[in-house]
Design a protein around this motif. Sequence first.
Motif, mmCIF file in Angstrom:
data_model
loop_
_atom_site.group_PDB
_atom_site.id
_atom_site.type_symbol
_atom_site.label_atom_id
_atom_site.label_comp_id
_atom_site.label_asym_id
_atom_site.label_seq_id
_atom_site.Cartn_x
_atom_site.Cartn_y
_atom_site.Cartn_z
ATOM 1 N N GLY A 137 0.795 -1.222 0.000
ATOM 2 C CA GLY A 137 0.000 0.000 0.000
ATOM 3 C C GLY A 137 0.826 1.269 0.000
ATOM 4 N N ALA A 138 2.136 1.151 0.135
ATOM 5 C CA ALA A 138 3.006 2.324 0.069
ATOM 6 C C ALA A 138 3.530 2.561 -1.342
ATOM 7 C CB ALA A 138 4.189 2.167 1.028
ATOM 8 N N VAL A 139 3.261 1.624 -2.251
ATOM 9 C CA VAL A 139 3.661 1.819 -3.645
ATOM 10 C C VAL A 139 2.751 2.850 -4.298
ATOM 11 C CG1 VAL A 139 3.948 0.688 -5.877
ATOM 12 C CG2 VAL A 139 4.569 -0.527 -3.782
ATOM 13 N N LYS A 140 1.456 2.740 -4.023
ATOM 14 C CA LYS A 140 0.481 3.758 -4.432
ATOM 15 C C LYS A 140 -0.521 3.898 -3.300
ATOM 16 C CE LYS A 140 -2.822 5.165 -7.988
ATOM 17 N NZ LYS A 140 -3.835 5.625 -7.005
ATOM 18 N N ALA A 142 -3.685 4.710 -1.083
ATOM 19 C CA ALA A 142 -5.125 4.788 -1.276
ATOM 20 C C ALA A 142 -5.728 5.827 -0.339
ATOM 21 C CB ALA A 142 -5.750 3.411 -1.014
ATOM 22 N N LEU A 143 -7.026 6.014 -0.449
ATOM 23 C CA LEU A 143 -7.742 6.949 0.406
ATOM 24 C C LEU A 143 -7.506 6.627 1.880
ATOM 25 C CD1 LEU A 143 -10.014 9.135 0.799
ATOM 26 C CD2 LEU A 143 -11.640 7.223 0.754
ATOM 27 N N GLY A 144 -7.153 7.640 2.638
ATOM 28 C CA GLY A 144 -6.955 7.470 4.071
ATOM 29 C C GLY A 144 -5.639 6.820 4.458
ATOM 30 N N MET A 145 -4.786 6.576 3.471
ATOM 31 C CA MET A 145 -3.543 5.842 3.729
ATOM 32 C C MET A 145 -2.310 6.730 3.631
ATOM 33 S SD MET A 145 -4.352 2.575 4.226
ATOM 34 C CE MET A 145 -3.140 1.429 3.567
ATOM 35 N N GLY A 146 -2.499 8.053 3.605
ATOM 36 C CA GLY A 146 -1.362 8.946 3.392
ATOM 37 C C GLY A 146 -0.258 8.788 4.418
ATOM 38 N N ALA A 147 -0.593 8.880 5.692
ATOM 39 C CA ALA A 147 0.439 8.814 6.737
ATOM 40 C C ALA A 147 1.075 7.431 6.788
ATOM 41 C CB ALA A 147 -0.177 9.157 8.087
ATOM 42 N N TYR A 148 0.261 6.397 6.694
ATOM 43 C CA TYR A 148 0.798 5.029 6.742
ATOM 44 C C TYR A 148 1.684 4.755 5.532
ATOM 45 C CZ TYR A 148 0.934 -0.078 6.684
ATOM 46 O OH TYR A 148 1.358 -1.384 6.656
ATOM 47 N N ALA A 149 1.204 5.107 4.350
ATOM 48 C CA ALA A 149 1.973 4.854 3.135
ATOM 49 C C ALA A 149 3.288 5.633 3.147
ATOM 50 C CB ALA A 149 1.151 5.212 1.897
ATOM 51 N N ALA A 150 3.245 6.862 3.622
ATOM 52 C CA ALA A 150 4.470 7.662 3.679
ATOM 53 C C ALA A 150 5.493 7.019 4.611
ATOM 54 C CB ALA A 150 4.149 9.082 4.136
ATOM 55 N N SER A 151 5.028 6.506 5.757
ATOM 56 C CA SER A 151 5.965 5.895 6.701
ATOM 57 C C SER A 151 6.536 4.592 6.148
ATOM 58 C CB SER A 151 5.290 5.665 8.054
ATOM 59 O OG SER A 151 4.267 4.690 7.973
ATOM 60 N N LYS A 152 5.695 3.793 5.506
ATOM 61 C CA LYS A 152 6.194 2.542 4.942
ATOM 62 C C LYS A 152 7.087 2.788 3.724
ATOM 63 C CE LYS A 152 4.705 -0.848 7.552
ATOM 64 N NZ LYS A 152 5.642 -1.779 8.227
ATOM 65 N N ALA A 153 6.821 3.852 2.986
ATOM 66 C CA ALA A 153 7.740 4.229 1.907
ATOM 67 C C ALA A 153 9.103 4.568 2.489
ATOM 68 C CB ALA A 153 7.173 5.414 1.125
ATOM 69 N N GLY A 154 9.110 5.136 3.690
ATOM 70 C CA GLY A 154 10.371 5.388 4.374
ATOM 71 C C GLY A 154 11.115 4.101 4.676
ATOM 72 N N VAL A 155 10.379 3.042 5.029
ATOM 73 C CA VAL A 155 11.004 1.741 5.253
ATOM 74 C C VAL A 155 11.615 1.217 3.953
ATOM 75 C CG1 VAL A 155 10.590 -0.663 5.922
ATOM 76 C CG2 VAL A 155 9.458 1.190 7.168
ATOM 77 N N HIS A 156 10.918 1.431 2.837
ATOM 78 C CA HIS A 156 11.454 0.992 1.546
ATOM 79 C C HIS A 156 12.771 1.704 1.231
ATOM 80 C CE1 HIS A 156 7.031 0.070 0.156
ATOM 81 N NE2 HIS A 156 7.378 -0.574 1.261
ATOM 82 N N ARG A 157 12.806 3.006 1.426
ATOM 83 C CA ARG A 157 14.027 3.764 1.125
ATOM 84 C C ARG A 157 15.152 3.399 2.092
ATOM 85 N NH1 ARG A 157 10.501 4.616 -2.083
ATOM 86 N NH2 ARG A 157 11.463 2.664 -2.739
ATOM 87 N N LEU A 158 14.806 3.165 3.352
ATOM 88 C CA LEU A 158 15.802 2.702 4.325
ATOM 89 C C LEU A 158 16.413 1.387 3.864
ATOM 90 C CD1 LEU A 158 17.174 2.631 7.164
ATOM 91 C CD2 LEU A 158 15.099 1.471 7.982
ATOM 92 N N THR A 159 15.577 0.491 3.399
ATOM 93 C CA THR A 159 16.047 -0.815 2.919
ATOM 94 C C THR A 159 17.025 -0.651 1.765
ATOM 95 O OG1 THR A 159 13.959 -1.863 3.595
ATOM 96 C CG2 THR A 159 15.285 -3.012 1.945
ATOM 97 N N GLU A 160 16.665 0.175 0.802
ATOM 98 C CA GLU A 160 17.526 0.370 -0.368
ATOM 99 C C GLU A 160 18.847 1.038 0.018
ATOM 100 O OE1 GLU A 160 13.996 0.961 -3.708
ATOM 101 O OE2 GLU A 160 14.738 2.686 -2.563
ATOM 102 N N ALA A 161 18.773 2.056 0.869
ATOM 103 C CA ALA A 161 19.985 2.773 1.261
ATOM 104 C C ALA A 161 20.936 1.862 2.041
ATOM 105 C CB ALA A 161 19.623 3.995 2.098
ATOM 106 N N LEU A 162 20.381 1.056 2.957
ATOM 107 C CA LEU A 162 21.224 0.154 3.739
ATOM 108 C C LEU A 162 21.833 -0.932 2.861
ATOM 109 C CD1 LEU A 162 19.584 -0.582 7.207
ATOM 110 C CD2 LEU A 162 21.855 0.330 6.747
#
Length: 230
Positions: A137-140, A142-162
Amino acid sequence: MAGRVFAITGASGALGSAVAKAVVGQGCRVALIDHVHDTPHGLADGDDVLILGGVDLTDAESAKAAIDAAAARFGGLDAVLNIAGGFAWEKVEGGDAETWRKLFRLNVETAANVCRAAIPHLKRSKAGRIVNVGANGAVKAALGMGAYAASKAGVHRLTEALAEELKGSGVTVNAVLPSIIDTPANRADLPKADFATWVTPQELTAVMLFLAGEQASAVTGALIPVTGRV
């Protein structure tokens, strides 16, 4: 897998419990880390299981103390599975700015603190592994998922950077991106959904354990969708 040492955060939740039982079932030694003191049913503190409750992983020092305790107990650390996190459904309009800060702390800071603490130990393993839990749900969002998706997108970027940071060290860093996980809580929240399309904790566990195993040495920086039949 037998004999490998795992640290699992969020170990008392539905997914954490499933992963913990599977890891122990394969002959691994495991530290179960959570902010609550509940433990997966059937797993008690013993020679191969260390239970660390009451740990605030949003605090870097607390996270380090837990990881160091696990490494000291078992003489090292081979894999970290970052399952701890949080969820909230909330629209931006009329929502609370604190929700964004809270989900960042629960999803990104916990994973970053645990990874930072674990890296020195994982570098001493012949096959160090970090597996994070992101979200499809952080790839795109959905409605009501802004804060959650943004935080999980942060996990994705953390994964790639590490993953880039640790290339050449023998430590791999990957993330699984589940859709809705079939848990009692999710069933209660969405009683009219088709549960058969959801990802079971056991299905997600299988992917995570592959990434945490020695045989996954060629996989790093991957964000792997585990979306069931959605």
